[in-house]
Scaffold this motif. Structure first.
Motif, short mmCIF file in Angstrom:
data_model
loop_
_atom_site.label_atom_id
_atom_site.label_comp_id
_atom_site.label_asym_id
_atom_site.label_seq_id
_atom_site.Cartn_x
_atom_site.Cartn_y
_atom_site.Cartn_z
N ALA A 320 -8.12 14.10 -2.69
CA ALA A 320 -6.67 14.04 -2.91
C ALA A 320 -6.31 14.32 -4.37
O ALA A 320 -5.38 15.09 -4.65
N VAL A 321 -7.03 13.73 -5.32
CA VAL A 321 -6.67 13.97 -6.73
C VAL A 321 -7.02 15.40 -7.14
O VAL A 321 -6.30 16.03 -7.93
N GLU A 322 -8.10 15.93 -6.56
CA GLU A 322 -8.43 17.34 -6.86
C GLU A 322 -7.34 18.27 -6.35
O GLU A 322 -7.03 19.28 -6.97
N GLY A 323 -6.76 17.88 -5.24
CA GLY A 323 -5.71 18.71 -4.65
C GLY A 323 -4.36 18.55 -5.35
O GLY A 323 -3.44 19.30 -5.07
N GLY A 324 -4.22 17.55 -6.24
CA GLY A 324 -2.97 17.42 -7.00
C GLY A 324 -2.17 16.16 -6.75
O GLY A 324 -1.01 16.06 -7.20
N ALA A 325 -2.77 15.15 -6.08
CA ALA A 325 -2.05 13.87 -5.93
C ALA A 325 -1.77 13.33 -7.33
O ALA A 325 -2.63 13.39 -8.20
N THR A 326 -0.55 12.79 -7.55
CA THR A 326 -0.18 12.36 -8.89
C THR A 326 -0.32 10.85 -9.07
O THR A 326 -0.26 10.34 -10.19
N ILE A 327 -0.50 10.12 -7.97
CA ILE A 327 -0.79 8.69 -8.02
C ILE A 327 -1.47 8.35 -6.69
O ILE A 327 -1.22 9.02 -5.68
N VAL A 328 -2.37 7.36 -6.72
CA VAL A 328 -3.10 7.01 -5.49
C VAL A 328 -2.97 5.52 -5.24
O VAL A 328 -3.02 4.71 -6.18
N GLN A 329 -2.75 5.19 -3.97
CA GLN A 329 -2.78 3.77 -3.59
C GLN A 329 -3.89 3.58 -2.57
O GLN A 329 -3.94 4.32 -1.58
N ILE A 330 -4.80 2.61 -2.79
CA ILE A 330 -5.76 2.37 -1.72
C ILE A 330 -5.33 1.20 -0.87
O ILE A 330 -5.00 0.13 -1.33
N ARG A 331 -5.31 1.51 0.42
CA ARG A 331 -4.76 0.59 1.40
C ARG A 331 -5.86 0.34 2.42
O ARG A 331 -6.17 1.18 3.25
N GLU A 332 -6.48 -0.84 2.29
CA GLU A 332 -7.62 -1.19 3.15
C GLU A 332 -7.24 -2.41 3.94
O GLU A 332 -7.15 -3.51 3.40
N LYS A 333 -7.01 -2.23 5.23
CA LYS A 333 -6.54 -3.37 6.00
C LYS A 333 -7.70 -4.20 6.55
O LYS A 333 -7.57 -5.38 6.78
N ASP A 334 -8.89 -3.57 6.77
CA ASP A 334 -9.93 -4.36 7.41
C ASP A 334 -11.28 -4.38 6.71
O ASP A 334 -12.26 -4.80 7.29
N ALA A 335 -11.32 -3.97 5.44
CA ALA A 335 -12.61 -4.01 4.73
C ALA A 335 -12.92 -5.43 4.26
O ALA A 335 -12.02 -6.23 4.03
N GLU A 336 -14.21 -5.74 4.13
CA GLU A 336 -14.62 -7.00 3.49
C GLU A 336 -14.19 -6.91 2.02
O GLU A 336 -14.23 -5.84 1.42
N GLU A 486 -8.39 17.37 8.53
CA GLU A 486 -9.80 17.66 8.26
C GLU A 486 -10.06 17.93 6.78
O GLU A 486 -10.98 17.38 6.18
N CYS A 487 -9.21 18.78 6.17
CA CYS A 487 -9.46 19.11 4.76
C CYS A 487 -8.36 18.53 3.86
O CYS A 487 -7.28 19.11 3.70
N ILE A 488 -8.65 17.36 3.28
CA ILE A 488 -7.66 16.66 2.44
C ILE A 488 -7.26 17.53 1.25
O ILE A 488 -6.08 17.60 0.87
N LEU A 489 -8.25 18.20 0.66
CA LEU A 489 -7.99 19.02 -0.53
C LEU A 489 -6.94 20.08 -0.25
O LEU A 489 -5.95 20.22 -1.00
N THR A 490 -7.11 20.82 0.83
CA THR A 490 -6.16 21.89 1.16
C THR A 490 -4.78 21.33 1.46
O THR A 490 -3.77 21.85 0.98
#
Ligand SMILES: Nc1ncnc2c1ncn2[C@@H]1O[C@H](COP(=O)(O)OP(=O)(O)O)[C@@H](O)[C@H]1O
Ligand SMILES: Cc1ncc(COP(=O)(O)O)c(N)n1
Ligand SMILES: [Mg+2]
Length: 500
Positions: A320-336, A486-490
């Motif tokens: 996502a950041v390689e493709g040009g995302a300008t900010i990222v939020q990680i949203r993990e609902k079920d991880a330890e 399938e391809c987040i970058l594109t």
């Protein structure tokens, strides 16, 4: 519930500082500085005037003290009607005024009392005579949450011992603490031969040296008043004492730096500009920390989608950041929790190598543990005001809002941006009400904060969202249209091209 009860509840929610201080006709210090500071910090400020000075950038030319009965009338008018969270005092020019104030405060309990023991102005003029000292020592300091003397005032409070070094400031802070206040901040703005502006904070257990580069400017009139009212404003918003003091120090530094070359008046000591936040890009003077333009293409990860495509969170974020995302939020609902933390640390490295901020959804503990750039909270998560207290002034806080009222509250609570949606129907979030473009526009117009739109946004509709024509709609937040493919970058590249 009666209208009166509802009114009282609404009143309690608005952070409110009462400033009990003197008027400075030049507008740089006193009541005028307190009003401007609270305005800049987004806190309501009422005022009880104790004295009127004829003052300008050359010094104090005249002083008129108000009768204590009339000070009592003003105090009663405000405190019997409005819900004041914090009282901040400045110039208290007579012993009787100090007495009236402490008696009144016993009748009207407040959350915190901030005492700036104004005695000598930065220009060297004596504003308060020695007779008032007894009032401070016997009446006011024992009920004070924080007292903020400059080095000359600290010396007066301690019977005249001069303060010449940071080490003397430590000793003074401890001795003043013994006089009763719960916290002491000895300000070092006037410490001779010091390259930095160093203040010493003592909370009864630990000492903290708050240090900032000394700004080379004539415009330092009103720094003490501003510092104390900024502490009061942050306390009214719910900050802890240490976090309020740090924010205030940062605010002074930024304001002095911003207005170092401003010229108002012909005298030796000029006022500075409190409203820098309004002038530097809409919402925040903390430019290096949060830039509303970063909201442009806001990527929100989704654990189920990553599982479906068999990729790690870090792989998804990197694409996502390689493709040009300008900010990222990680949203993990079920991880330890521990796995979430490890993943967050890895994502932080990736994002920072691209200069992209990383936010954590909901989990303030995870954000603190990995030193993420901030958090995004929903209406049923930790309240933004508490998040601000826990994370301090530097971190980015976003809040999900569906109504103008929620947007207003987010602003009051010290958030940096709001996320607004769902704009279109979406499967990412169960039972999520769709507000549509109309709902989005209504909230944007009501919001004083920058807005990122969310909910069902992708290649087919991102353009119409961005073309809504409201200036504070800074970007689109996207989940499925990036991470469900399938391809987040594109996908990110294509969407970036569409919105920029
Ligand atoms: N030139 C300066 N550069 C940076 N910070 C300053 C400067 N002058 C004062 N300050 C800061 O402003 C605040 C008010 O301090 P000070 O000027 O000592 O109090 P007062 O205005 O009551 O005399 C303190 O946080 C101090 O460190
Ligand atoms: C009415 C009034 N109150 C306080 C101050 C202190 O000013 P400073 O914050 O620069 O010490 C002042 N000069 N005038
Ligand atoms: Mg000063």
């Amino acid at each position: 519930m009666s209208v009166r009860v509802l009114q009282a509840e609404a009143d309690m929610k608005i952070p409110h500082v009462l400033s009990v201080a003197g008027s400075d006709s030049g507008g740089g210090a006193g009541i005028q500085a307190d009003l401007k500071t609270c305005g800049a910090r987004r806190v309501y400020c009422s005022t009880v005037i104790t004295a009127v000075t004829a003052q300008n950038t050359a010094g104090v030319q005249g002083l008129n003290i108000l009768p204590e009965d009339f000070v009592a009338d003003q105090l009663h008018s405000v405190l019997s009607d409005m819900h004041v969270h914090v009282v901040k005092t400045g110039m208290l020019p007579s012993l009787n005024i100090v007495k009236v104030l402490s008696q009144t405060l016993r009748k009207f309990p407040i959350k915190a009392l901030v005492v700036d023991p104004v005695m000598i102005s930065t220009s060297g003029d004596v504003l308060v005579g020695p007779s008032v000292l007894a009032g401070f020592l016997e009446e006011l300091l024992p009920m004070t949450d924080i007292v903020t003397p400059n080095i000359k005032e600290a010396s007066v409070l301690l019977g005249g011992v001069p303060l010449k070094s940071v080490s003397d400031m430590h000793t003074a802070a401890k001795l003043i603490h013994d006089l009763g206040p719960r916290n002491v901040l000895v300000k070092g703005g006037d410490l001779p031969n010091s390259l930095d502006a160093i203040d010493v904070f003592f909370d009864g257990e630990d000492f903290y040296e708050l240090c900032s580069p000394r700004v080379n400017t004539r415009n330092s009139h009103g720094t003490g008043c501003t510092l104390a009212s900024c502490i009061a404003a942050e306390l009214a918003k719910g900050s802890s004492m240490l976090s309020a003091v740090k924010t205030a120090k940062h605010f002074i530094q930024a304001a002095l730096d911003y207005s170092r070359d401003m010229t108002i008046g012909n005298g030796a000591q000029g006022p500075f500009d409190h409203f820098l936040a309004l002038k530097i890009n809409q919402s925040s003077y903390r430019q290096n920390r949060f830039n509303p333009n970063d909201l442009l293409l806001y990527a929100v990860t989704d654990s189920a989608m990553n599982r479906k495509w068999d990729r790690s969170i870090a792989e998804a974020v990197k694409a996502a950041v390689e493709g040009g995302a300008t900010i990222v939020q990680i949203r993990e609902k079920d991880a330890e929790t521990r796995d979430f933390l490890e993943a967050a640390k890895e994502c932080l490295k990736i994002c920072h190598s691209y200069g992209v901020p990383l936010l954590i959804n909901d989990r303030i503990d995870v954000a603190l543990a990995c030193d993420a750039d901030g958090v995004h909270v929903g209406q049923s998560d930790v309240p933004a005001r508490l998040a601000r207290t826990l994370l301090g002034p530097e971190k980015i806080i976003g809040v999900s809002c569906k109504t103008p009222e929620q947007a207003h509250q987010a602003w009051i609570d010290g958030a940096d941006y709001i996320g607004c949606g769902g704009v279109y129907p979406t499967n990412t979030k169960a039972n999520n009400r769709t507000i549509g473009l109309e709902g989005l526009k209504e909230i944007c117009l009501a919001s004083k904060l920058p807005v990122v739109a969310i909910g069902g946004i992708g290649l087919s509709n991102a353009r119409e969202v961005m073309e809504l024509g409201v200036p504070n709609l800074n970007g689109v937040a996207v989940v499925s249209a990036l991470f469900g493919r399938e391809c987040i970058l594109t996908e990110t590249r294509n969407l970036h091209a569409l919105v920029s």
